[in-house]
Motif scaffolding. Sequence first.
Motif, mmCIF file in Angstrom:
data_model
loop_
_atom_site.group_PDB
_atom_site.id
_atom_site.type_symbol
_atom_site.label_atom_id
_atom_site.label_comp_id
_atom_site.label_asym_id
_atom_site.label_seq_id
_atom_site.Cartn_x
_atom_site.Cartn_y
_atom_site.Cartn_z
ATOM 1 N N GLY A 160 56.623 -6.768 63.334
ATOM 2 C CA GLY A 160 56.985 -8.165 63.117
ATOM 3 C C GLY A 160 58.341 -8.506 63.696
ATOM 4 N N VAL A 161 59.308 -7.603 63.555
ATOM 5 C CA VAL A 161 60.636 -7.829 64.137
ATOM 6 C C VAL A 161 60.535 -7.956 65.656
ATOM 7 C CG1 VAL A 161 62.909 -6.819 64.514
ATOM 8 C CG2 VAL A 161 61.861 -6.698 62.245
ATOM 9 N N VAL A 162 59.816 -7.026 66.280
ATOM 10 C CA VAL A 162 59.691 -7.040 67.744
ATOM 11 C C VAL A 162 58.946 -8.285 68.207
ATOM 12 C CG1 VAL A 162 58.698 -5.850 69.741
ATOM 13 C CG2 VAL A 162 59.837 -4.543 67.945
ATOM 14 N N TRP A 163 57.832 -8.613 67.542
ATOM 15 C CA TRP A 163 57.064 -9.788 67.948
ATOM 16 C C TRP A 163 57.882 -11.070 67.807
ATOM 17 C CZ3 TRP A 163 52.415 -7.623 64.838
ATOM 18 C CH2 TRP A 163 51.610 -6.834 65.678
ATOM 19 N N ALA A 164 58.615 -11.203 66.706
ATOM 20 C CA ALA A 164 59.424 -12.411 66.525
ATOM 21 C C ALA A 164 60.537 -12.495 67.563
ATOM 22 C CB ALA A 164 60.007 -12.436 65.107
ATOM 23 N N TRP A 165 61.111 -11.362 67.917
ATOM 24 C CA TRP A 165 62.150 -11.337 68.955
ATOM 25 C C TRP A 165 61.565 -11.693 70.321
ATOM 26 C CZ3 TRP A 165 62.852 -7.435 72.894
ATOM 27 C CH2 TRP A 165 64.032 -7.606 73.632
ATOM 28 N N LEU A 166 60.379 -11.153 70.627
ATOM 29 C CA LEU A 166 59.725 -11.471 71.899
ATOM 30 C C LEU A 166 59.359 -12.954 71.969
ATOM 31 C CD1 LEU A 166 57.387 -8.360 72.260
ATOM 32 C CD2 LEU A 166 59.459 -8.841 73.577
ATOM 33 N N TYR A 167 58.921 -13.503 70.842
ATOM 34 C CA TYR A 167 58.571 -14.926 70.814
ATOM 35 C C TYR A 167 59.781 -15.790 71.111
ATOM 36 C CZ TYR A 167 57.145 -19.457 68.908
ATOM 37 O OH TYR A 167 56.874 -20.798 68.740
ATOM 38 N N ARG A 168 60.936 -15.400 70.605
ATOM 39 C CA ARG A 168 62.141 -16.184 70.880
ATOM 40 C C ARG A 168 62.478 -16.165 72.374
ATOM 41 N NH1 ARG A 168 65.137 -18.288 67.144
ATOM 42 N NH2 ARG A 168 66.924 -18.310 68.545
ATOM 43 N N ARG A 169 62.155 -15.066 73.048
ATOM 44 C CA ARG A 169 62.415 -14.977 74.487
ATOM 45 C C ARG A 169 61.384 -15.749 75.301
ATOM 46 N NH1 ARG A 169 63.085 -9.125 76.661
ATOM 47 N NH2 ARG A 169 63.705 -10.370 78.470
ATOM 48 N N GLN A 170 60.114 -15.640 74.925
ATOM 49 C CA GLN A 170 59.028 -16.309 75.627
ATOM 50 C C GLN A 170 58.021 -16.803 74.596
ATOM 51 O OE1 GLN A 170 58.490 -17.172 78.682
ATOM 52 N NE2 GLN A 170 60.056 -16.075 79.838
ATOM 53 N N PRO A 171 58.130 -18.062 74.168
ATOM 54 C CA PRO A 171 57.229 -18.567 73.122
ATOM 55 C C PRO A 171 55.818 -18.838 73.647
ATOM 56 C CG PRO A 171 58.700 -20.306 73.850
ATOM 57 C CD PRO A 171 59.159 -19.060 74.538
ATOM 58 N N ASN A 172 55.026 -17.769 73.732
ATOM 59 C CA ASN A 172 53.632 -17.891 74.156
ATOM 60 C C ASN A 172 52.759 -17.140 73.153
ATOM 61 O OD1 ASN A 172 51.057 -17.166 75.526
ATOM 62 N ND2 ASN A 172 51.980 -18.300 77.222
ATOM 63 N N LEU A 173 52.029 -17.894 72.336
ATOM 64 C CA LEU A 173 51.225 -17.283 71.285
ATOM 65 C C LEU A 173 49.970 -16.611 71.819
ATOM 66 C CD1 LEU A 173 51.539 -20.021 68.516
ATOM 67 C CD2 LEU A 173 52.618 -17.771 68.540
ATOM 68 N N TRP A 174 49.454 -17.073 72.973
ATOM 69 C CA TRP A 174 48.250 -16.460 73.534
ATOM 70 C C TRP A 174 48.488 -14.986 73.850
ATOM 71 C CZ3 TRP A 174 44.625 -19.614 72.337
ATOM 72 C CH2 TRP A 174 44.774 -20.993 72.497
ATOM 73 N N VAL A 175 49.578 -14.706 74.540
ATOM 74 C CA VAL A 175 49.880 -13.324 74.931
ATOM 75 C C VAL A 175 50.173 -12.475 73.700
ATOM 76 C CG1 VAL A 175 51.480 -11.856 76.220
ATOM 77 C CG2 VAL A 175 50.683 -14.006 77.211
ATOM 78 N N LEU A 176 50.964 -13.004 72.784
ATOM 79 C CA LEU A 176 51.272 -12.255 71.571
ATOM 80 C C LEU A 176 50.030 -12.015 70.719
ATOM 81 C CD1 LEU A 176 54.664 -13.930 70.607
ATOM 82 C CD2 LEU A 176 54.320 -11.509 71.169
#
Length: 203
Positions: A160-176
């Motif tokens: 969850g920490v990594v995913w939330a950090w990645l989302y802040r860099r590139q907010p794309n829910l499809w890839v995540l």
Amino acid sequence: MTPWGRLELGLALALGAANLATELLGWGKALVVGAGVVVWGVYLGMRVRRQPGVAREWGFRADNLPGALRTVGPPTAAATAAMIGTAWRLGNLPLPGGFWALLLLYPAWGLAQQFLLNVALARNLASIMPAGAAVLLAAALFAASHAPDWPVAALTLPAGVVWAWLYRRQPNLWVLGVAHALLGALAFTAVLGRDPLAALLPG
């Protein structure tokens, strides 16, 4: 935090609490998943009708797809390799047939969970606290919703920490969402050695 944000946060917390309650009572997750789909479906439909651009703002978008793939791809590949290596050490290879069934079903679930983690929780929390604290709190709440299944909660917290950090860099829910599906299916089958669909059933 906006009124919409408060509503999203409240709905996310309520869903997490309901998920925890069903785990403690041994009811299976089908009921809470079905209720969550209905409640969030109504909310999302209403919100998108009133604010057509909000879906793109949340991360349902394709314009940043190349950047999101470059950002999310390497850590996902590293985690995949680590879990396959763990499965080999634990004797969980070859992967069971349930892995492939889960991999087909999981993307929609992964997308929904990424929305809850990154939009309903982290994004709204970041409006009232520092971004780093919002990421950590959102990940902790996300992991807590998987209790008392402590192995899953323990895996979910750093993810969850990594995913939330990645989302802040590139907010794309499809890839995540796709990354979540792959890693979630591997976590259940390769690492924990479980029947991936049993959690949806009572008992």
